[in-house]
Motif scaffolding. Structure first.
Motif, PDB file in Angstrom:
ATOM      1  N   GLN A 235      10.899  78.192  20.627  1.00 43.74           N
ATOM      2  CA  GLN A 235      10.336  77.486  21.790  1.00 43.74           C
ATOM      3  C   GLN A 235      10.229  77.704  22.404  1.00 43.74           C
ATOM      4  O   GLN A 235       9.957  77.836  23.872  1.00 43.74           O
ATOM      5  CB  GLN A 235      11.098  76.072  22.295  1.00 43.74           C
ATOM      6  CG  GLN A 235      10.866  74.778  20.809  1.00 43.74           C
ATOM      7  CD  GLN A 235      11.411  73.505  20.945  1.00 43.74           C
ATOM      8  OE1 GLN A 235      11.140  73.069  22.029  1.00 43.74           O
ATOM      9  NE2 GLN A 235      12.551  72.732  20.258  1.00 43.74           N
TER      10      GLN A 235
ATOM     11  N   ASN B 160      -1.612  68.663  14.015  1.00 40.88           N
ATOM     12  CA  ASN B 160      -1.448  67.431  13.204  1.00 40.88           C
ATOM     13  C   ASN B 160      -2.133  66.057  14.019  1.00 40.88           C
ATOM     14  O   ASN B 160      -1.506  66.026  15.460  1.00 40.88           O
ATOM     15  CB  ASN B 160      -0.328  66.897  13.271  1.00 40.88           C
ATOM     16  CG  ASN B 160       0.767  68.500  12.903  1.00 40.88           C
ATOM     17  OD1 ASN B 160       0.857  68.217  11.170  1.00 40.88           O
ATOM     18  ND2 ASN B 160       1.114  69.288  13.042  1.00 40.88           N
ATOM     19  N   TYR B 162      -2.037  62.012  13.985  1.00 39.00           N
ATOM     20  CA  TYR B 162      -1.528  61.095  13.198  1.00 39.00           C
ATOM     21  C   TYR B 162      -2.540  60.207  13.033  1.00 39.00           C
ATOM     22  O   TYR B 162      -3.665  60.071  13.480  1.00 39.00           O
ATOM     23  CB  TYR B 162      -0.862  60.413  13.709  1.00 39.00           C
ATOM     24  CG  TYR B 162       0.782  61.422  13.589  1.00 39.00           C
ATOM     25  CD1 TYR B 162       1.253  62.299  14.036  1.00 39.00           C
ATOM     26  CD2 TYR B 162       2.464  60.289  13.721  1.00 39.00           C
ATOM     27  CE1 TYR B 162       2.080  62.936  13.532  1.00 39.00           C
ATOM     28  CE2 TYR B 162       2.964  60.899  13.417  1.00 39.00           C
ATOM     29  CZ  TYR B 162       3.385  62.073  13.184  1.00 39.00           C
ATOM     30  OH  TYR B 162       4.843  62.770  12.994  1.00 39.00           O
ATOM     31  N   VAL B 178       0.501  68.524  17.705  1.00 44.91           N
ATOM     32  CA  VAL B 178       0.549  67.094  17.341  1.00 44.91           C
ATOM     33  C   VAL B 178       0.506  65.958  18.015  1.00 44.91           C
ATOM     34  O   VAL B 178       1.157  65.997  20.258  1.00 44.91           O
ATOM     35  CB  VAL B 178       2.462  66.992  16.857  1.00 44.91           C
ATOM     36  CG1 VAL B 178       2.342  65.808  16.229  1.00 44.91           C
ATOM     37  CG2 VAL B 178       3.392  67.773  16.497  1.00 44.91           C
ATOM     38  N   SER B 181       2.346  61.436  17.397  1.00 43.31           N
ATOM     39  CA  SER B 181       3.255  61.010  16.842  1.00 43.31           C
ATOM     40  C   SER B 181       4.594  59.588  17.968  1.00 43.31           C
ATOM     41  O   SER B 181       3.967  59.308  18.899  1.00 43.31           O
ATOM     42  CB  SER B 181       4.532  62.178  16.818  1.00 43.31           C
ATOM     43  OG  SER B 181       4.005  62.605  17.679  1.00 43.31           O
ATOM     44  N   GLY B 213       1.183  74.063  20.085  1.00 41.60           N
ATOM     45  CA  GLY B 213       2.704  73.159  20.327  1.00 41.60           C
ATOM     46  C   GLY B 213       2.890  72.441  21.087  1.00 41.60           C
ATOM     47  O   GLY B 213       4.014  71.350  20.843  1.00 41.60           O
ATOM     48  N   THR B 215       3.245  68.377  22.419  1.00 38.08           N
ATOM     49  CA  THR B 215       2.794  67.217  21.674  1.00 38.08           C
ATOM     50  C   THR B 215       2.967  65.796  22.209  1.00 38.08           C
ATOM     51  O   THR B 215       3.170  66.035  23.704  1.00 38.08           O
ATOM     52  CB  THR B 215       4.772  66.549  20.878  1.00 38.08           C
ATOM     53  OG1 THR B 215       5.318  67.542  22.732  1.00 38.08           O
ATOM     54  CG2 THR B 215       5.147  67.812  20.225  1.00 38.08           C
ATOM     55  N   GLN B 237       5.143  68.612  26.819  1.00 40.58           N
ATOM     56  CA  GLN B 237       5.650  67.229  26.192  1.00 40.58           C
ATOM     57  C   GLN B 237       5.179  66.179  27.014  1.00 40.58           C
ATOM     58  O   GLN B 237       4.947  65.689  27.934  1.00 40.58           O
ATOM     59  CB  GLN B 237       6.720  66.930  25.920  1.00 40.58           C
ATOM     60  CG  GLN B 237       7.913  65.800  26.166  1.00 40.58           C
ATOM     61  CD  GLN B 237       7.235  64.792  24.651  1.00 40.58           C
ATOM     62  OE1 GLN B 237       6.493  65.507  24.388  1.00 40.58           O
ATOM     63  NE2 GLN B 237       7.863  64.129  24.631  1.00 40.58           N
TER      64      GLN B 237
ATOM     65  N   HIS C 174       9.868  63.817  12.347  1.00 39.10           N
ATOM     66  CA  HIS C 174       8.058  64.048  12.904  1.00 39.10           C
ATOM     67  C   HIS C 174       7.612  64.859  12.855  1.00 39.10           C
ATOM     68  O   HIS C 174       8.333  66.255  12.966  1.00 39.10           O
ATOM     69  CB  HIS C 174       7.692  63.001  13.914  1.00 39.10           C
ATOM     70  CG  HIS C 174       7.553  61.725  14.454  1.00 39.10           C
ATOM     71  ND1 HIS C 174       6.889  60.844  14.516  1.00 39.10           N
ATOM     72  CD2 HIS C 174       9.259  60.987  14.190  1.00 39.10           C
ATOM     73  CE1 HIS C 174       6.931  59.731  14.562  1.00 39.10           C
ATOM     74  NE2 HIS C 174       7.998  59.727  14.401  1.00 39.10           N
ATOM     75  N   SER C 175       6.121  65.075  12.764  1.00 36.56           N
ATOM     76  CA  SER C 175       5.247  66.795  12.994  1.00 36.56           C
ATOM     77  C   SER C 175       6.059  67.854  13.538  1.00 36.56           C
ATOM     78  O   SER C 175       5.733  67.750  14.573  1.00 36.56           O
ATOM     79  CB  SER C 175       3.905  66.660  12.269  1.00 36.56           C
ATOM     80  OG  SER C 175       3.003  65.627  11.632  1.00 36.56           O
ATOM     81  N   ALA C 212       8.655  65.048  16.891  1.00 39.66           N
ATOM     82  CA  ALA C 212       7.432  65.960  16.987  1.00 39.66           C
ATOM     83  C   ALA C 212       8.038  67.522  17.480  1.00 39.66           C
ATOM     84  O   ALA C 212       8.142  67.697  18.924  1.00 39.66           O
ATOM     85  CB  ALA C 212       6.424  65.926  17.239  1.00 39.66           C
ATOM     86  N   GLY C 213       8.338  68.333  17.004  1.00 38.75           N
ATOM     87  CA  GLY C 213       8.026  69.589  17.029  1.00 38.75           C
ATOM     88  C   GLY C 213       9.882  70.106  17.531  1.00 38.75           C
ATOM     89  O   GLY C 213      10.115  70.801  18.712  1.00 38.75           O
ATOM     90  N   ASN C 234      10.959  64.796  21.159  1.00 41.29           N
ATOM     91  CA  ASN C 234      10.567  65.375  21.035  1.00 41.29           C
ATOM     92  C   ASN C 234      10.505  67.226  21.461  1.00 41.29           C
ATOM     93  O   ASN C 234      11.659  66.996  22.285  1.00 41.29           O
ATOM     94  CB  ASN C 234       8.599  65.267  21.460  1.00 41.29           C
ATOM     95  CG  ASN C 234       8.101  64.613  20.670  1.00 41.29           C
ATOM     96  OD1 ASN C 234       8.376  63.900  19.513  1.00 41.29           O
ATOM     97  ND2 ASN C 234       6.464  64.152  21.664  1.00 41.29           N
TER      98      ASN C 234
END
Lengths: 341, 341, 341
Positions: A235, B160, B162, B178, B181, B213, B215, B237, C174-175, C212-213, C234
């Motif tokens: 990360q 991804n 959902y 993503v 999620s 990356g 989310t 995030q 999660h993804s 996720a992630g 996440n």
């Protein structure tokens, strides 16, 4: 991947002196606390010497000064931690796929794949890609057009390389990592942001490890460059046109903004942030979660942040942080008044 | 994707005044330092005017005040950086897949895919999905049931979505992102955490870019909403039920907790944190790594954190942070005592 | 997944007292502001009681003390938020794939897949894997050799489990999450870093949710261990050999360095950092973005960081942080001087 190795052989491979039974067979590595017969443990520092008492390890890697603490088989070396690192490779039984291109992968016919390389199921390899000898491309990986992967490199499952990414040899990239995504470049237009297309690429040297979920953006014009021997944890975020010098280490969640330059042999601990366009000279260490906002021209260790405490106490101090300038000015006035008396 | 463009044509496309040879052909963009003949460079700020000396660029985008510094072909404009951004799109040679559904993808027969859209190998498109004209869905992407993607949008490899995610037009999402999620919602039960099922969705406007990356969680009841023209960097995030206003910019590693509201035209620099349920008005800038713990009702720039220094020096100051309240109280006592004398 | 449920049935399922029409049918959950006829809302705290006025909800979950504020159908319970959490599961209409192994997946013949499990398209299941009853493995997931997944667990699309990862029952991941990647372990060799092969695995208990992630590394020798009932948001990073105790909660972007031990019932708010090798006892709460650098032996709440303010004001105070030790010493001198007079 050995099933077992004699201590004679281990002494030779680890460049250690054997004190004990040369025919004794080692089947696995373990810690001093958990090791049993047939297992090899290590004492990395004399500070943990008490753990020698009561260990059931079949043999121990340790330093010359610690041999008196253990009666059993010993592999003696000046650097037990390094010997342990080397031994770990001998007992790694992680599955290793066989060479060949899986029938459920999608490989462009113009891609050049070395015969000894392994392409996993559901991997996608685009046109013009070159993949070197002994490479392992995991399931679900994407390798974009004209990317090049040197020999003995490994992409674990679901790694993404965009087009025009160049990897050296013996590079290992963990799942979910993304190399070559667009840098975050936008100009201010009349009606909002105008994208700056990212026309550069990414170059990664030899012997680089890249952790799970790490992202490395492609350059805006020139390339983003990661030197050889660099180790990067999970990360980590590396923005466009960053340069990272050889043998530097970036721990988990480090974030480096655009065009920053990190020297060689630097160590950025977990969560360190580096703002854009600054330059860190060789040999800079930054402690965990610190934020570097200016260039650093002198090797050494650097930090920012505050210590933690119980929340109630922290809150009292944190409020005072917001008064610091007034506090300092008040102190100066008091000082001047004191001096006048 | 042009092979080359004349300066006459570039002047027209970039809305710039040409000083030089209209028939001169430009093949690529580059920096002032690296550009050679046939390449176009730019001078974004007079502060870098010294780089004009010695450049070998075939032409330069620059501001009216800087033309004297360069004898060659010039594209003159009041906003050279914006002109460079526009030019970058003209010289972007990133591969663009052709329309059609790859035979190695898995597309539900109820999905509506525009004829001009491209579905890459190993993408999975579930029932009820709608994908607009000119969209590109990269290899390995997953688009969940009933999600909708507007026209001219692009998902790079292994993105991804959902179920129930709505994207506008011209949205670009990078690998590993993503969207949709579950939000992190749990109630305290007698025997531990009880999951709050996340029944909302995610709505994303037009002209949004989302980095690798990143989310974005679906809402608990209503939707998580990202406005039009928002630009989002890597590893950001965004928690459930967050709202981000039009044209705001979120740099790498920004984290926004649940139900926070970010206004329009906000800029959150790298690593900024926003706690849940606060509201930032339009036009708020937050500097890198700052942590916002309360609502902000006035446009402007906000910050938190401490400056960095050498670790030994930092440690001395950091210890004092833990004594700040006592220091402030002592100062007040001294001040009162001084006043009484 | 019900289409509608009567209030009689809901009262029974949520263990609430019904005040109103037992035959009234509820079709969905919503907020007090958005709910209409046929929809169930909730009042989690009396602090929001004003939202009762004007709501069009068909029924409301609320506490005994709040019933007077609403004339319509009521589900009365001492813990409305918990009742809402339970109700959310009843109205979750997220798509649930049917059992069976998709023809476009790649499943090793030695893998043991329960008949009621669902393996999505383009999932890869390696040799020796065991997957329990009612599990759902999403599209594009990778499950490495000899990993084990307990019953009723779900991996959403593109989740990565390396080899030797053990999941309990009712685990949801999660993804983009990665479990079992290499820990970040390297020894210093003569020519650079020497990799310490990561020979341990990852063990995850029952009833764990992973966002996720998120990345969880495998252990160097022993295992990385996540207890039962742990909830993880996440983009959390958990390094090798970390232990997280039962029922602890880790919010978004938490990062825990190697070999740290987190007790049971701990709550780490968003972005908290924990350095390596420290131990937090049971019942520790850490507030958002705080950095924990030492072990904590007493339950309670802990914090670090500074408050935010307008940048100009912050800058004045931040500069003083760098002078804190000198300020404190000056104050002590003044104090001593004052005392001598």
């Amino acid at each position: 991947m050995a099933r077992s190795i004699t201590l004679r052989e281990l002494a030779r491979l680890l460049d250690a002196e054997l004190q004990g039974d040369p025919a004794y067979e080692i089947k696995a590595l373990s810690t001093l606390q958990d090791a049993g017969p047939g297992e090899l443990a290590f004492l990395a520092s004399s500070a943990y010497r008490r753990h020698l008492t009561g260990t059931r390890a079949g043999a121990i890697i340790l330093a010359p000064g610690d041999t008196a603490g253990f009666a059993g088989n010993k592999l003696v070396t000046g650097n037990p931690y390094l010997a342990y690192a080397r031994a770990s490779g001998l007992f790694d039984r992680a599955p290793m796929p066989s060479p060949g291109i899986h029938s459920a992968s999608v490989v462009d016919e113009s891609a050049e794949i070395a015969p000894s390389a392994s392409i996993g199921p559901l991997a996608v390899i685009e046109a013009g890609v070159r993949i070197g000898e002994q490479c392992v491309i995991g399931p679900g990986c994407f390798v974009g057009r004209d990317s090049v992967i040197g020999s003995h490199s490994r992409l674990f499952a679901n790694v993404n390389l965009y087009h025009g990414v160049i990897l050296g040899s013996r590079v290992r990239i963990h799942s979910g990592a993304v190399i070559g995504s667009d840098g975050f470049g936008f100009a201010t237009g009349n009606d909002g942001w105008v994208k700056i297309h990212q026309l550069g690429g990414v170059e990664i040297g030899d012997d680089v490890e890249i952790g799970a979920g790490t992202t490395i953006d492609r350059g805006a014009l020139g390339n983003t460059v990661i030197g050889s021997g660099v180790i990067i944890d999970n990360q980590v975020q590396i923005a466009h046109n960053v340069k990272v010098g050889d043998n530097s280490a970036l721990a988990g969640c480090v974030a480096i903004a655009g065009s920053a330059v990190i020297g060689r042999n630097c160590v950025l601990a977990g969560g360190v942030g580096i703002v854009g366009h600054v330059e860190l000279c060789d040999g800079v260490t930054v402690t965990a979660r610190s934020m570097i906002t200016k260039s650093i021209a002198r090797p050494g260790s650097y930090s920012s942040g505050t210590p933690f405490s119980e929340t109630a106490e922290w809150r009292r101090n944190a409020v005072r942080f917001g008064q610091l300038d007034r506090i300092a000015q008040k102190l100066s006035r008091l000082d001047r008044r004191g001096n006048k008396k």
